[in-house]
Design a protein around this motif. Sequence first.
Motif, PDB file in Angstrom:
ATOM      1  N   GLY A  38     -10.494   4.971 -11.704  1.00 17.09           N
ATOM      2  CA  GLY A  38     -11.665   5.385 -10.940  1.00 17.09           C
ATOM      3  C   GLY A  38     -11.531   5.290  -9.434  1.00 17.09           C
ATOM      4  N   ARG A  39     -10.343   4.958  -8.943  1.00 18.19           N
ATOM      5  CA  ARG A  39     -10.131   4.842  -7.501  1.00 18.19           C
ATOM      6  C   ARG A  39      -8.936   5.695  -7.093  1.00 18.19           C
ATOM      7  N   VAL A  40      -8.880   6.014  -5.808  1.00 19.90           N
ATOM      8  CA  VAL A  40      -7.698   6.670  -5.267  1.00 19.90           C
ATOM      9  C   VAL A  40      -6.858   5.592  -4.601  1.00 19.90           C
ATOM     10  N   GLU A  41      -5.654   5.421  -5.088  1.00 18.38           N
ATOM     11  CA  GLU A  41      -4.732   4.410  -4.572  1.00 18.38           C
ATOM     12  C   GLU A  41      -3.741   5.069  -3.610  1.00 18.38           C
ATOM     13  N   ASP A  42      -3.243   4.286  -2.672  1.00 22.94           N
ATOM     14  CA  ASP A  42      -2.279   4.761  -1.670  1.00 22.94           C
ATOM     15  C   ASP A  42      -1.312   3.611  -1.412  1.00 22.94           C
ATOM     16  N   HIS A  43      -0.110   3.720  -2.000  1.00 27.93           N
ATOM     17  CA  HIS A  43       0.847   2.615  -1.927  1.00 27.93           C
ATOM     18  C   HIS A  43       2.273   3.118  -1.740  1.00 27.93           C
ATOM     19  N   GLY A  44       3.082   2.269  -1.164  1.00 29.11           N
ATOM     20  CA  GLY A  44       4.510   2.522  -1.153  1.00 29.11           C
ATOM     21  C   GLY A  44       5.068   2.188  -2.523  1.00 29.11           C
ATOM     22  N   GLU A  45       6.009   2.992  -2.989  1.00 32.08           N
ATOM     23  CA  GLU A  45       6.681   2.752  -4.259  1.00 32.08           C
ATOM     24  C   GLU A  45       8.155   3.076  -4.083  1.00 32.08           C
ATOM     25  N   CYS A  46       8.918   2.844  -5.122  1.00 25.91           N
ATOM     26  CA  CYS A  46      10.322   3.222  -5.143  1.00 25.91           C
ATOM     27  C   CYS A  46      10.507   4.265  -6.238  1.00 25.91           C
ATOM     28  N   LEU A  47      10.948   5.442  -5.853  1.00 27.58           N
ATOM     29  CA  LEU A  47      11.208   6.537  -6.780  1.00 27.58           C
ATOM     30  C   LEU A  47      12.637   6.419  -7.297  1.00 27.58           C
ATOM     31  N   VAL A  48      12.823   6.585  -8.605  1.00 31.60           N
ATOM     32  CA  VAL A  48      14.158   6.543  -9.185  1.00 31.60           C
ATOM     33  C   VAL A  48      14.414   7.841  -9.936  1.00 31.60           C
ATOM     34  N   LEU A  49      15.586   8.434  -9.653  1.00 34.07           N
ATOM     35  CA  LEU A  49      16.065   9.598 -10.385  1.00 34.07           C
ATOM     36  C   LEU A  49      17.222   9.129 -11.259  1.00 34.07           C
ATOM     37  N   PHE A  50      17.012   9.108 -12.559  1.00 33.31           N
ATOM     38  CA  PHE A  50      18.050   8.720 -13.507  1.00 33.31           C
ATOM     39  C   PHE A  50      18.770   9.985 -13.952  1.00 33.31           C
ATOM     40  N   LYS A  51      20.087  10.082 -13.729  1.00 33.29           N
ATOM     41  CA  LYS A  51      20.877  11.227 -14.162  1.00 33.29           C
ATOM     42  C   LYS A  51      21.479  10.884 -15.516  1.00 33.29           C
TER      43      LYS A  51
END
Length: 118
Positions: free
Chosen positions: A48-61
Amino acid sequence: MGKQKGVIVISTFANEQAAHDVSKKLVEAGLAACANLAPVRSIYAWRGRVEDHGECLVLFKTTKSSSKALKKELAKLHPYDVPEIVEIKMADVAKPYMEWLAGSADGKPKKRNDAAKR
């Protein structure tokens, strides 16, 4: 056996350490040939909320034949209640890269090898 197909499995983590720990386990298990980690900013709806955070994106090949096992293990290891686990098909992959990928993401644990070109 037919020609191997490559896929990329995408996931995000709260921080780089969590992303690193899971990525290392999946590569060591032979479920992914490699994992690329990058900082991102995520804006998303959650409870029910809009969140705004830093994250770490991972691309698994990985390969299509290993992707099911990778996604199952990723879901088990992931710290989020609802982890992002998205599979994208690779197209027009360079033959030498696909050969390396298929040989590396075969579900067999790997020994450390620093012979890759940089």
